[in-house]
Design an enzyme around this catalytic site. Structure first.
Site, PDB file in Angstrom:
ATOM      1  NE  ARG A 268      -3.697   1.814   2.477  1.00 26.92           N
ATOM      2  CZ  ARG A 268      -4.890   1.777   2.979  1.00 26.92           C
ATOM      3  NH1 ARG A 268      -5.284   0.736   3.649  1.00 26.92           N
ATOM      4  NH2 ARG A 268      -5.702   2.798   2.843  1.00 26.92           N
TER       5      ARG A 268
ATOM      6  CD  GLU B 157      12.808   4.957   1.773  1.00 27.95           C
ATOM      7  OE1 GLU B 157      13.798   4.969   0.986  1.00 27.95           O
ATOM      8  OE2 GLU B 157      12.782   5.598   2.829  1.00 27.95           O
TER       9      GLU B 157
ATOM     10  N   GLY C  20      -2.036   4.571  -3.554  1.00 25.99           N
ATOM     11  CA  GLY C  20      -2.414   3.375  -4.292  1.00 25.99           C
ATOM     12  C   GLY C  20      -2.343   2.116  -3.461  1.00 25.99           C
ATOM     13  NE  ARG C  21      -6.693   1.281  -0.369  1.00 26.15           N
ATOM     14  CZ  ARG C  21      -6.772   2.580  -0.684  1.00 26.15           C
ATOM     15  NH1 ARG C  21      -6.461   2.992  -1.906  1.00 26.15           N
ATOM     16  NH2 ARG C  21      -7.142   3.471   0.215  1.00 26.15           N
TER      17      ARG C  21
ATOM     18  CE  LYS D 220       1.027   3.424  -7.402  1.00 29.92           C
ATOM     19  NZ  LYS D 220       2.398   3.913  -7.316  1.00 29.92           N
TER      20      LYS D 220
ATOM     21  CG  ASP E 272      11.808  10.709  -4.776  1.00 29.73           C
ATOM     22  OD1 ASP E 272      12.571  10.958  -3.816  1.00 29.73           O
ATOM     23  OD2 ASP E 272      10.617  10.375  -4.631  1.00 29.73           O
TER      24      ASP E 272
HETATM   25  N1  LIG Z   1       5.560  -4.165  -9.065  1.00 34.27           N
HETATM   26  C1  LIG Z   1       5.459  -4.537  -7.813  1.00 34.27           C
HETATM   27  N2  LIG Z   1       5.731  -5.811  -7.449  1.00 34.27           N
HETATM   28  C2  LIG Z   1       5.620  -6.181  -6.151  1.00 34.27           C
HETATM   29  N3  LIG Z   1       5.272  -5.359  -5.146  1.00 34.27           N
HETATM   30  C3  LIG Z   1       4.974  -4.092  -5.450  1.00 34.27           C
HETATM   31  C4  LIG Z   1       5.055  -3.611  -6.789  1.00 34.27           C
HETATM   32  N4  LIG Z   1       4.722  -2.307  -6.796  1.00 34.27           N
HETATM   33  C5  LIG Z   1       4.457  -1.984  -5.522  1.00 34.27           C
HETATM   34  N5  LIG Z   1       4.595  -3.043  -4.713  1.00 34.27           N
HETATM   35  C6  LIG Z   1       4.389  -3.073  -3.244  1.00 34.27           C
HETATM   36  O1  LIG Z   1       3.329  -2.191  -2.932  1.00 34.27           O
HETATM   37  C7  LIG Z   1       3.796  -1.149  -2.072  1.00 34.27           C
HETATM   38  C8  LIG Z   1       3.095   0.149  -2.427  1.00 34.27           C
HETATM   39  O2  LIG Z   1       3.503   0.554  -3.712  1.00 34.27           O
HETATM   40  P1  LIG Z   1       3.132   1.991  -4.283  1.00 34.27           P
HETATM   41  O3  LIG Z   1       3.833   2.151  -5.576  1.00 34.27           O
HETATM   42  O4  LIG Z   1       1.665   2.207  -4.247  1.00 34.27           O
HETATM   43  O5  LIG Z   1       3.596   2.920  -3.181  1.00 34.27           O
HETATM   44  P2  LIG Z   1       4.895   3.705  -2.858  1.00 34.27           P
HETATM   45  O6  LIG Z   1       5.632   4.022  -4.091  1.00 34.27           O
HETATM   46  O7  LIG Z   1       5.609   2.964  -1.777  1.00 34.27           O
HETATM   47  O8  LIG Z   1       4.231   4.923  -2.199  1.00 34.27           O
HETATM   48  P3  LIG Z   1       3.877   6.335  -2.686  1.00 34.27           P
HETATM   49  O9  LIG Z   1       4.199   6.484  -4.132  1.00 34.27           O
HETATM   50  O10 LIG Z   1       2.430   6.408  -2.404  1.00 34.27           O
HETATM   51  O11 LIG Z   1       4.724   7.146  -1.790  1.00 34.27           O
HETATM   52  C9  LIG Z   1       5.305  -1.116  -2.260  1.00 34.27           C
HETATM   53  O12 LIG Z   1       5.935  -0.642  -1.136  1.00 34.27           O
HETATM   54  C10 LIG Z   1       5.624  -2.578  -2.527  1.00 34.27           C
HETATM   55  O13 LIG Z   1       5.769  -3.266  -1.313  1.00 34.27           O
END
Ligand SMILES: Nc1ncnc2c1ncn2[C@@H]1O[C@H](COP(=O)(O)OP(=O)(O)OP(=O)(O)O)[C@@H](O)[C@H]1O
Length: 328
Positions: free
Chosen positions: A61, A182, A65-66, A82, A178
């Site tokens: 999460r 993370e 986005g989730r 996403k 960026d």
């Molecule tokens: N392509 C992927 N494969 C596996 N896990 C994913 C993938 N993309 C995202 N995730 C998991 O979902 C979580 C949330 O991803 P998301 O891109 O929504 O958020 P974020 O980049 O961490 O946060 P934000 O952009 O809101 O600051 C990630 O921290 C990761 O653990």
């Protein structure tokens, strides 16, 4: 792949596609390829919708986005989906940032950049079908590592892969801006995928002045509000390499004012466990001017030697894993 719109493989290419696939996986992969090739989307414009996918377990999460594991219904191809609510994006005033992320990420095709396979939207949501990086955020792995740091070979390999991805971005006039653990995902094969292009920008020749990114990773020119160019990513790579090796970024302090002051003074210390090769590489990147190039990073001897050791470590781990499986 069902998602690509040009240069499509046909049934005749199947033997070639299966060359590096282990014997035991050949038949299921061949079947999946055949299903993809018979999909309406294969080689033609296609309007994807959420009805094309079965949604599965949540993967994580973010702020807006989730992310869920999802399976394309016809081919059974797995993606990380996403899902963002338009209303939340509007409230957070990040619509433009998301559109820029989609626009930039769908153009970038590199083994160390997370692929945006396709995207679509309905009345209330935006869906991004992303390549899966099953080990998730690199940050989690850094935090779980002994002393919250990676050993030098592992750091060297990851530094190479990020340099390779950034070099590709720069060649395509994109600055990431960026970089941080993370925003990097890890695959099951120990490969990195650069993600989160929300702050990235096209670089049409002129220098830029927007302050963005994460404070610990900001280069002096951005802290001072000066113009900057794509060499900000080299600075961030230096910070990232330091964080891999030390467990925390070099200018970290209790207040953001102190962090900014330290960045401006280049006030940092190298712990004694760092090898001369690692220090030399980081100090070549963490300079106010004349930072070494990304190609210099990729051909650096500490990086090359570390990568070779990491490859041998992984081979050893795989061998042990197979032996354990056979014994159980
Ligand atoms: N392509 C992927 N494969 C596996 N896990 C994913 C993938 N993309 C995202 N995730 C998991 O979902 C979580 C949330 O991803 P998301 O891109 O929504 O958020 P974020 O980049 O961490 O946060 P934000 O952009 O809101 O600051 C990630 O921290 C990761 O653990």
């Amino acid at each position: 792949m069902a998602f690509t719109r040009t240069k499509h493989a046909t049934r005749d290419h199947l033997p070639h596609l299966l060359i590096n696939v282990p014997e035991e996986h050949q038949e299921p992969i061949k079947q999946m390829c055949l299903k993809m090739m018979s999909h309406d989307a294969y080689g033609k414009p296609y309007q994807w919708t959420s009805r094309d996918f079965d949604m599965g377990a949540p993967l994580g999460r973010g702020k807006f986005g989730r992310v869920y594991l999802a399976r394309e219904r016809h081919s059974h191809f797995m993606v990380a989906m996403k899902v963002m609510f338009k209303e939340e994006l509007r409230k957070g005033n990040v619509q433009r940032q998301v559109l820029r992320e989609i626009e930039i990420q769908s153009r970038l095709k590199h083994p160390n950049i997370l692929r945006l396979l396709t995207w679509f939207h309905d009345e209330s949501r935006i869906y991004l079908a992303l390549e899966i990086a099953s080990e998730g955020e690199l940050f989690k792995h850094l935090r779980n590592a002994p002393n919250h740091r990676f050993d030098e070979p592992r750091s060297a390999k990851y530094t190479y892969q990020v340099a390779n991805a950034l070099n590709y971005c720069h060649l395509n006039n994109v600055i990431h801006r960026d970089l941080k653990p993370e925003n990097i995902l890890l695959t099951s094969t120990d490969d990195l995928k650069l993600a989160d292009f929300g702050w990235s920008a096209h670089t049409p020749n002129n220098k830029r002045k927007t302050m963005c990114g994460t404070l610990d990773y900001l280069p002096p020119e951005m802290v001072s509000g000066h113009f900057y160019d794509d060499s900000v990513d080299q600075w961030c790579l230096g910070i990232l390499c330091f964080e891999f090796l030390v467990g925390s970024p070099p200018f970290e302090s209790s207040t953001s004012e102190n962090t900014q002051a330290k960045i401006k003074r280049l006030d940092m210390h190298y712990p004694s466990h760092l090898s001369p090769g690692a220090k030399e590489l980081i100090s070549g990147l963490l300079r106010r001017e004349g930072r070494i190039s990304l190609v210099d990073v990729m051909t650096n001897s500490w990086v090359k030697e570390g990568m070779a050791i990491r490859a041998a470590q992984l081979q050893q781990q795989n061998k042990k894993g197979k032996e354990n499986l056979a014994n159980n």
